[in-house]
Motif scaffolding. Structure first.
Motif, PDB file in Angstrom:
ATOM      1  N   THR A  94       0.849  -1.190   0.000  1.00  0.00           N
ATOM      2  CA  THR A  94       0.000   0.000   0.000  1.00  0.00           C
ATOM      3  C   THR A  94       0.883   1.237   0.000  1.00  0.00           C
ATOM      4  OG1 THR A  94      -1.642  -1.208   1.303  1.00  0.00           O
ATOM      5  CG2 THR A  94      -1.824   1.182   1.299  1.00  0.00           C
ATOM      6  N   ALA A  95       0.526   2.220  -0.794  1.00  0.00           N
ATOM      7  CA  ALA A  95       1.290   3.473  -0.818  1.00  0.00           C
ATOM      8  C   ALA A  95       1.122   4.184   0.526  1.00  0.00           C
ATOM      9  CB  ALA A  95       0.810   4.363  -1.958  1.00  0.00           C
ATOM     10  N   PRO A  96       2.228   4.495   1.192  1.00  0.00           N
ATOM     11  CA  PRO A  96       2.142   5.155   2.497  1.00  0.00           C
ATOM     12  C   PRO A  96       1.974   6.663   2.354  1.00  0.00           C
ATOM     13  CG  PRO A  96       4.424   4.870   1.936  1.00  0.00           C
ATOM     14  CD  PRO A  96       3.613   4.228   0.803  1.00  0.00           C
ATOM     15  N   PRO A  97       1.628   7.327   3.446  1.00  0.00           N
ATOM     16  CA  PRO A  97       1.664   8.789   3.439  1.00  0.00           C
ATOM     17  C   PRO A  97       3.124   9.254   3.300  1.00  0.00           C
ATOM     18  CG  PRO A  97       1.083   7.959   5.624  1.00  0.00           C
ATOM     19  CD  PRO A  97       1.201   6.779   4.725  1.00  0.00           C
ATOM     20  N   GLU A  98       3.322  10.505   3.019  1.00  0.00           N
ATOM     21  CA  GLU A  98       4.684  11.029   2.832  1.00  0.00           C
ATOM     22  C   GLU A  98       5.542  10.841   4.079  1.00  0.00           C
ATOM     23  OE1 GLU A  98       6.411  12.214   0.129  1.00  0.00           O
ATOM     24  OE2 GLU A  98       4.658  11.376  -0.888  1.00  0.00           O
ATOM     25  N   ILE A  99       4.960  11.064   5.254  1.00  0.00           N
ATOM     26  CA  ILE A  99       5.706  10.995   6.506  1.00  0.00           C
ATOM     27  C   ILE A  99       5.028  10.010   7.451  1.00  0.00           C
ATOM     28  CG2 ILE A  99       6.481  12.285   8.556  1.00  0.00           C
ATOM     29  CD1 ILE A  99       7.930  13.123   5.984  1.00  0.00           C
ATOM     30  N   LEU A 100       5.838   9.143   8.058  1.00  0.00           N
ATOM     31  CA  LEU A 100       5.395   8.263   9.137  1.00  0.00           C
ATOM     32  C   LEU A 100       6.360   8.454  10.299  1.00  0.00           C
ATOM     33  CD1 LEU A 100       4.546   5.033   7.099  1.00  0.00           C
ATOM     34  CD2 LEU A 100       2.915   6.518   8.295  1.00  0.00           C
ATOM     35  N   TYR A 101       6.006   7.927  11.470  1.00  0.00           N
ATOM     36  CA  TYR A 101       6.804   8.119  12.672  1.00  0.00           C
ATOM     37  C   TYR A 101       7.132   6.784  13.318  1.00  0.00           C
ATOM     38  CZ  TYR A 101       5.144  12.808  11.917  1.00  0.00           C
ATOM     39  OH  TYR A 101       4.862  14.019  11.344  1.00  0.00           O
ATOM     40  N   ALA A 151       8.518   8.204   4.343  1.00  0.00           N
ATOM     41  CA  ALA A 151       7.935   6.993   3.774  1.00  0.00           C
ATOM     42  C   ALA A 151       7.599   7.147   2.290  1.00  0.00           C
ATOM     43  CB  ALA A 151       6.693   6.593   4.563  1.00  0.00           C
ATOM     44  N   GLY A 152       7.127   8.315   1.894  1.00  0.00           N
ATOM     45  CA  GLY A 152       6.813   8.547   0.486  1.00  0.00           C
ATOM     46  C   GLY A 152       8.048   8.369  -0.392  1.00  0.00           C
ATOM     47  N   GLU A 153       9.179   8.909   0.067  1.00  0.00           N
ATOM     48  CA  GLU A 153      10.436   8.758  -0.676  1.00  0.00           C
ATOM     49  C   GLU A 153      10.896   7.305  -0.674  1.00  0.00           C
ATOM     50  OE1 GLU A 153      13.581  11.512   0.356  1.00  0.00           O
ATOM     51  OE2 GLU A 153      12.097  13.083   0.770  1.00  0.00           O
ATOM     52  N   ALA A 157      11.388   4.811  -3.904  1.00  0.00           N
ATOM     53  CA  ALA A 157      12.668   4.135  -4.119  1.00  0.00           C
ATOM     54  C   ALA A 157      12.510   2.609  -4.183  1.00  0.00           C
ATOM     55  CB  ALA A 157      13.647   4.509  -3.013  1.00  0.00           C
ATOM     56  N   GLY A 158      11.279   2.117  -4.034  1.00  0.00           N
ATOM     57  CA  GLY A 158      11.031   0.686  -4.191  1.00  0.00           C
ATOM     58  C   GLY A 158      10.780  -0.091  -2.917  1.00  0.00           C
ATOM     59  N   TYR A 159      10.794   0.561  -1.776  1.00  0.00           N
ATOM     60  CA  TYR A 159      10.508  -0.143  -0.523  1.00  0.00           C
ATOM     61  C   TYR A 159       8.998  -0.332  -0.393  1.00  0.00           C
ATOM     62  CZ  TYR A 159      15.331   0.717   0.815  1.00  0.00           C
ATOM     63  OH  TYR A 159      16.695   0.736   0.850  1.00  0.00           O
ATOM     64  N   GLN A 160       8.603  -1.511   0.068  1.00  0.00           N
ATOM     65  CA  GLN A 160       7.174  -1.798   0.207  1.00  0.00           C
ATOM     66  C   GLN A 160       6.673  -1.460   1.610  1.00  0.00           C
ATOM     67  OE1 GLN A 160       6.635  -5.929  -0.951  1.00  0.00           O
ATOM     68  NE2 GLN A 160       6.008  -5.237  -2.980  1.00  0.00           N
ATOM     69  N   PHE A 161       5.427  -1.001   1.658  1.00  0.00           N
ATOM     70  CA  PHE A 161       4.731  -0.715   2.908  1.00  0.00           C
ATOM     71  C   PHE A 161       3.417  -1.478   2.910  1.00  0.00           C
ATOM     72  CE2 PHE A 161       7.678   2.703   2.602  1.00  0.00           C
ATOM     73  CZ  PHE A 161       7.965   3.074   3.899  1.00  0.00           C
ATOM     74  N   PHE A 162       2.992  -1.828   4.110  1.00  0.00           N
ATOM     75  CA  PHE A 162       1.736  -2.539   4.303  1.00  0.00           C
ATOM     76  C   PHE A 162       0.988  -1.856   5.435  1.00  0.00           C
ATOM     77  CE2 PHE A 162       5.157  -5.330   3.025  1.00  0.00           C
ATOM     78  CZ  PHE A 162       4.634  -5.954   1.902  1.00  0.00           C
ATOM     79  N   LEU A 163      -0.319  -1.909   5.396  1.00  0.00           N
ATOM     80  CA  LEU A 163      -1.143  -1.332   6.460  1.00  0.00           C
ATOM     81  C   LEU A 163      -1.905  -2.465   7.126  1.00  0.00           C
ATOM     82  CD1 LEU A 163      -2.075   1.255   7.868  1.00  0.00           C
ATOM     83  CD2 LEU A 163      -3.882   1.441   6.143  1.00  0.00           C
ATOM     84  N   SER A 164      -1.638  -2.691   8.416  1.00  0.00           N
ATOM     85  CA  SER A 164      -2.292  -3.779   9.143  1.00  0.00           C
ATOM     86  C   SER A 164      -3.755  -3.442   9.414  1.00  0.00           C
ATOM     87  CB  SER A 164      -1.569  -4.051  10.462  1.00  0.00           C
ATOM     88  OG  SER A 164      -1.757  -2.976  11.361  1.00  0.00           O
ATOM     89  N   LEU A 170       3.605  -0.975   8.252  1.00  0.00           N
ATOM     90  CA  LEU A 170       4.653  -1.979   8.381  1.00  0.00           C
ATOM     91  C   LEU A 170       5.579  -1.927   7.172  1.00  0.00           C
ATOM     92  CD1 LEU A 170       2.243  -4.920   9.299  1.00  0.00           C
ATOM     93  CD2 LEU A 170       3.506  -3.483  10.904  1.00  0.00           C
ATOM     94  N   THR A 171       6.868  -2.145   7.418  1.00  0.00           N
ATOM     95  CA  THR A 171       7.851  -2.277   6.348  1.00  0.00           C
ATOM     96  C   THR A 171       8.966  -3.173   6.862  1.00  0.00           C
ATOM     97  OG1 THR A 171       9.087  -1.065   4.651  1.00  0.00           O
ATOM     98  CG2 THR A 171       9.231  -0.224   6.919  1.00  0.00           C
ATOM     99  N   GLU A 172       9.796  -3.658   5.962  1.00  0.00           N
ATOM    100  CA  GLU A 172      10.866  -4.589   6.352  1.00  0.00           C
ATOM    101  C   GLU A 172      12.030  -3.886   7.062  1.00  0.00           C
ATOM    102  OE1 GLU A 172      11.290  -8.094   5.741  1.00  0.00           O
ATOM    103  OE2 GLU A 172       9.120  -7.998   5.422  1.00  0.00           O
TER     104      GLU A 172
END
Length: 185
Positions: A94-101, A151-153, A157-164, A170-172
């Motif tokens: 899932t595409a994340p928001p630009e910023i996560l914490y 997170a947006g960047e 860049a190819g990193y995957q995100f998931f939303l539980s 979540l990301t690796e």
């Protein structure tokens, strides 16, 4: 109904057997982390942890972090995220928001600035859209510190995100180049 202290104790027990050590009570989780509710209740009670269906439903409904979920048929239960055992939560990128914490203890800041944020014993790094939630998470381990994750960047860049299911991102892994330091809240 049980006291708040007893409910907290049982919730922690459920986290243990549904996220980390189902073998503690001889519980079997399927490949997607689901446990059959009847089996969970029977094995919990045999282990001296008194849980019935009504109490289990109450814990799932009232857990502030929404750590647990029932399947559609209400015959299975699983933890929404936070596993240290290999399971497939069937999450889709899932595409994340630009910023996560990410909240952590201040004692971990130097290591993270050198090595990035790793999942350690968990299956994913946990991130939040809310700074205060991240601060609360960090405070569980000492003086809190909050990292701002671009997170947006990362996603670009190819990193995957998931939303539980319980809205934890979540990301690796989070490399250091995506970690401008946010103000310590």
């Amino acid at each position: 109904m049980k006291t708040t202290t007893e409910i907290t104790r049982i919730s922690k027990f459920l986290s243990l057997v549904l996220r980390h050590q189902p073998s503690t009570i001889g519980l079997a989780l399927d490949a997607n982390g689901w446990a059959i509710i009847g089996e969970l209740l029977a094995k919990s009670n045999a282990a001296g942890i008194a849980i019935d269906l009504e109490l289990l439903q109450h814990i799932v409904a009232t857990n502030s972090k929404k750590r647990f979920a029932f399947d559609e048929s209400m015959t299975k239960i699983r933890a929404s995220q936070g596993h240290s055992i290999a399971i497939d939560l069937e999450l889709r990128p899932t595409a994340p928001p630009e910023i996560l914490y990410h909240g952590t203890a201040a004692a971990n800041v130097q290591s993270i600035m050198t090595n990035g944020i790793s999942k350690q014993s968990r299956t994913h790094v946990h991130l939040s859209t809310d700074q205060e939630i991240a601060r609360t998470v960090g405070a569980r381990h000492g003086k809190p510190f909050v990292f701002e994750v671009r997170a947006g960047e990362m996603s670009a860049a190819g990193y995957q995100f998931f939303l539980s299911e319980n809205m934890v991102w979540l990301t690796e892994y989070v490399p250091t180049e995506f970690l401008p330091i946010s103000a310590d809240l």
